[in-house]
Scaffold this active site. Structure first.
Site, PDB file in Angstrom:
ATOM      1  N   ASN A  13       7.815   5.728   5.966  1.00 23.29           N
ATOM      2  CA  ASN A  13       6.793   4.703   6.208  1.00 23.29           C
ATOM      3  C   ASN A  13       6.617   4.732   7.730  1.00 23.29           C
ATOM      4  OD1 ASN A  13       6.680   1.162   5.141  1.00 23.29           O
ATOM      5  ND2 ASN A  13       5.083   2.678   5.166  1.00 23.29           N
ATOM      6  N   ASN A  65      -1.646  -3.865   9.037  1.00 22.86           N
ATOM      7  CA  ASN A  65      -1.798  -2.768   8.082  1.00 22.86           C
ATOM      8  C   ASN A  65      -2.745  -1.716   8.659  1.00 22.86           C
ATOM      9  OD1 ASN A  65      -0.212  -3.327   5.722  1.00 22.86           O
ATOM     10  ND2 ASN A  65      -1.559  -5.063   5.309  1.00 22.86           N
ATOM     11  N   CYS A  74       7.041  -6.532   7.054  1.00 25.47           N
ATOM     12  CA  CYS A  74       7.195  -5.121   6.726  1.00 25.47           C
ATOM     13  C   CYS A  74       8.671  -4.750   6.933  1.00 25.47           C
ATOM     14  CB  CYS A  74       6.290  -4.298   7.640  1.00 25.47           C
ATOM     15  SG  CYS A  74       6.450  -2.540   7.360  1.00 25.47           S
ATOM     16  N   GLY A  75       9.347  -4.381   5.865  1.00 27.22           N
ATOM     17  CA  GLY A  75      10.785  -4.104   5.942  1.00 27.22           C
ATOM     18  C   GLY A  75      11.100  -2.833   6.716  1.00 27.22           C
ATOM     19  N   ASN A 170       0.947  -5.549  -3.198  1.00 27.49           N
ATOM     20  CA  ASN A 170       1.519  -4.213  -3.229  1.00 27.49           C
ATOM     21  C   ASN A 170       2.024  -4.006  -4.655  1.00 27.49           C
ATOM     22  OD1 ASN A 170       1.643  -3.597  -0.165  1.00 27.49           O
ATOM     23  ND2 ASN A 170       2.440  -5.673  -0.371  1.00 27.49           N
ATOM     24  N   GLU A 188       0.539   0.731  -1.627  1.00 25.67           N
ATOM     25  CA  GLU A 188       0.576  -0.305  -0.592  1.00 25.67           C
ATOM     26  C   GLU A 188      -0.790  -0.896  -0.269  1.00 25.67           C
ATOM     27  OE1 GLU A 188       3.803   0.834   2.448  1.00 25.67           O
ATOM     28  OE2 GLU A 188       2.483  -0.533   3.534  1.00 25.67           O
ATOM     29  N   CYS A 198       8.273   1.652   0.961  1.00 23.06           N
ATOM     30  CA  CYS A 198       7.865   0.298   1.357  1.00 23.06           C
ATOM     31  C   CYS A 198       9.113  -0.586   1.290  1.00 23.06           C
ATOM     32  CB  CYS A 198       6.784  -0.215   0.415  1.00 23.06           C
ATOM     33  SG  CYS A 198       6.303  -1.896   0.775  1.00 23.06           S
ATOM     34  N   THR A 200       9.763  -3.897   1.924  1.00 20.79           N
ATOM     35  CA  THR A 200       9.702  -5.168   1.186  1.00 20.79           C
ATOM     36  C   THR A 200       9.555  -4.880  -0.317  1.00 20.79           C
ATOM     37  OG1 THR A 200       7.344  -5.253   1.750  1.00 20.79           O
ATOM     38  CG2 THR A 200       8.824  -6.672   3.035  1.00 20.79           C
TER      39      THR A 200
HETATM   40  N1  LIG Z   1       1.124  -3.371   3.229  1.00 24.31           N
HETATM   41  C1  LIG Z   1       1.946  -4.468   2.885  1.00 24.31           C
HETATM   42  C2  LIG Z   1       3.008  -4.806   3.790  1.00 24.31           C
HETATM   43  C3  LIG Z   1       3.729  -3.620   4.250  1.00 24.31           C
HETATM   44  C4  LIG Z   1       5.024  -3.483   3.651  1.00 24.31           C
HETATM   45  C5  LIG Z   1       5.787  -2.462   4.375  1.00 24.31           C
HETATM   46  N2  LIG Z   1       5.334  -1.139   4.331  1.00 24.31           N
HETATM   47  C6  LIG Z   1       7.264  -2.538   4.154  1.00 24.31           C
HETATM   48  O1  LIG Z   1       7.974  -1.564   4.452  1.00 24.31           O
HETATM   49  O2  LIG Z   1       7.764  -3.568   3.759  1.00 24.31           O
HETATM   50  C7  LIG Z   1       1.176  -5.734   2.649  1.00 24.31           C
HETATM   51  O3  LIG Z   1       0.054  -5.894   3.076  1.00 24.31           O
HETATM   52  O4  LIG Z   1       1.726  -6.594   1.997  1.00 24.31           O
END
Ligand SMILES: N[C@@H](CCC[C@H](N)C(=O)O)C(=O)O
EC number: 5.1.1.7
Length: 259
Positions: A13, A65, A74-75, A170, A188, A198, A200
């Site tokens: 990511n 984003n 974003c984790g 997501n 995503e 991803c 989260t």
């Molecule tokens: N695109 C997602 C948030 C992004 C999450 C991210 N890539 C992660 O690693 O947690 C959204 O808009 O919710």
């Protein structure tokens, strides 16, 4: 004018990171973020992150984003921001920072970053699927064969269905690999495509896996590598002490002209 940037990735990511402690980045410029994240005409990334000063924390992480809109938590980006803060000399091996969903703590242990996620109060069941917020909204569906799934088509169908099309969600597809391991692929929101990982989303899937009998910590394979999620469940079904553990690396640095 040019902007200096850093490119980071966490299990594939990837993020454009900007040291914005001196407010070098134009405020709320959706088109600029979208341009910088463009893989053909810009730098290319799933998102853009600003590291900013904050009076009460080591730093603030502001996440966008790839479509240019301000995102939620974003984790993977959180772990990358912690590594970035270390490389800038903002922190040592422990961080206390603010993100869109509130406070986070993190610690660096060699390659791995341990990131504390916020408590999850509620997991909604929708038919055989689940919906929960781990800092970002996530729909979770368990499947038999995640490798051969059309994540783009099936993810879009859920992301744009009547319930989610306004705010978006997501969408994660999960296959159980063993008693303590799952494989996750995620469509995503904001990238509007499948990403390699991803954070989260992986967190959401591990919590749902525990509702199906899996114990903490849950190992998670993603297209871009491996993560681990540790947690505790309260008697009322909510989750606390959630940690997302995985790598975060700098890939390259550069400078890009902007108008
Ligand atoms: N695109 C997602 C948030 C992004 C999450 C991210 N890539 C992660 O690693 O947690 C959204 O808009 O919710």
């Amino acid at each position: 004018m040019a902007i200096s940037f850093y490119k980071y990735q966490g299990t594939g990511n990837d993020f454009v990171m900007v040291d914005n402690r001196k407010h070098v980045f134009p405020a709320e410029d959706e088109a600029l973020v979208k341009h910088l994240c463009d893989r053909r005409k810009g730098i290319g990334a799933d998102g853009l992150i600003l590291l900013q000063d904050h009076p009460d924390y080591d730093f603030e992480m502001v996440y966008y984003n790839a479509d240019g809109r301000v995102g939620s938590m974003c984790g993977n980006g959180g772990r990358c921001t912690v590594r970035f803060a270390r490389q800038l000399g903002v922190i040592e091996d422990v961080a206390y920072f603010l993100a869109a969903d509130g406070e986070h703590q993190a610690s660096i242990e060699r390659e791995q970053i341990h990131l504390k996620m916020n408590d999850v109060k509620e997991v909604e069941q929708i038919g055989e699927d689940y919906y929960l917020n781990t800092g970002s909204p996530h729909y979770v569906r368990f499947v038999e064969d995640v490798q051969n799934l059309d994540v783009y088509e099936e993810g879009r169908a859920i992301r744009y269905n009547e319930r989610f099309k306004e705010v978006g969600t997501n969408v994660n597809f999960v296959q159980r690999l063993s008693d303590n391991e799952i494989f996750v692929r995620t469509y995503e929101r904001g990238v509007e495509d499948e990403t390699l990982s991803c954070g989260t989303g992986v967190t959401a899937c591990a919590l749902v896996a525990s509702l199906k009998g899996m114990q903490s910590p849950v190992k998670v394979k993603v297209l871009g590598g491996e993560l681990q999620v540790a947690f505790e469940q309260n008697e009322d079904g909510s989750f606390k002490h959630i940690y997302l553990v995985g790598p975060a690396k700098q890939v390259f640095t550069g400078s890009i002209p902007i108008q």
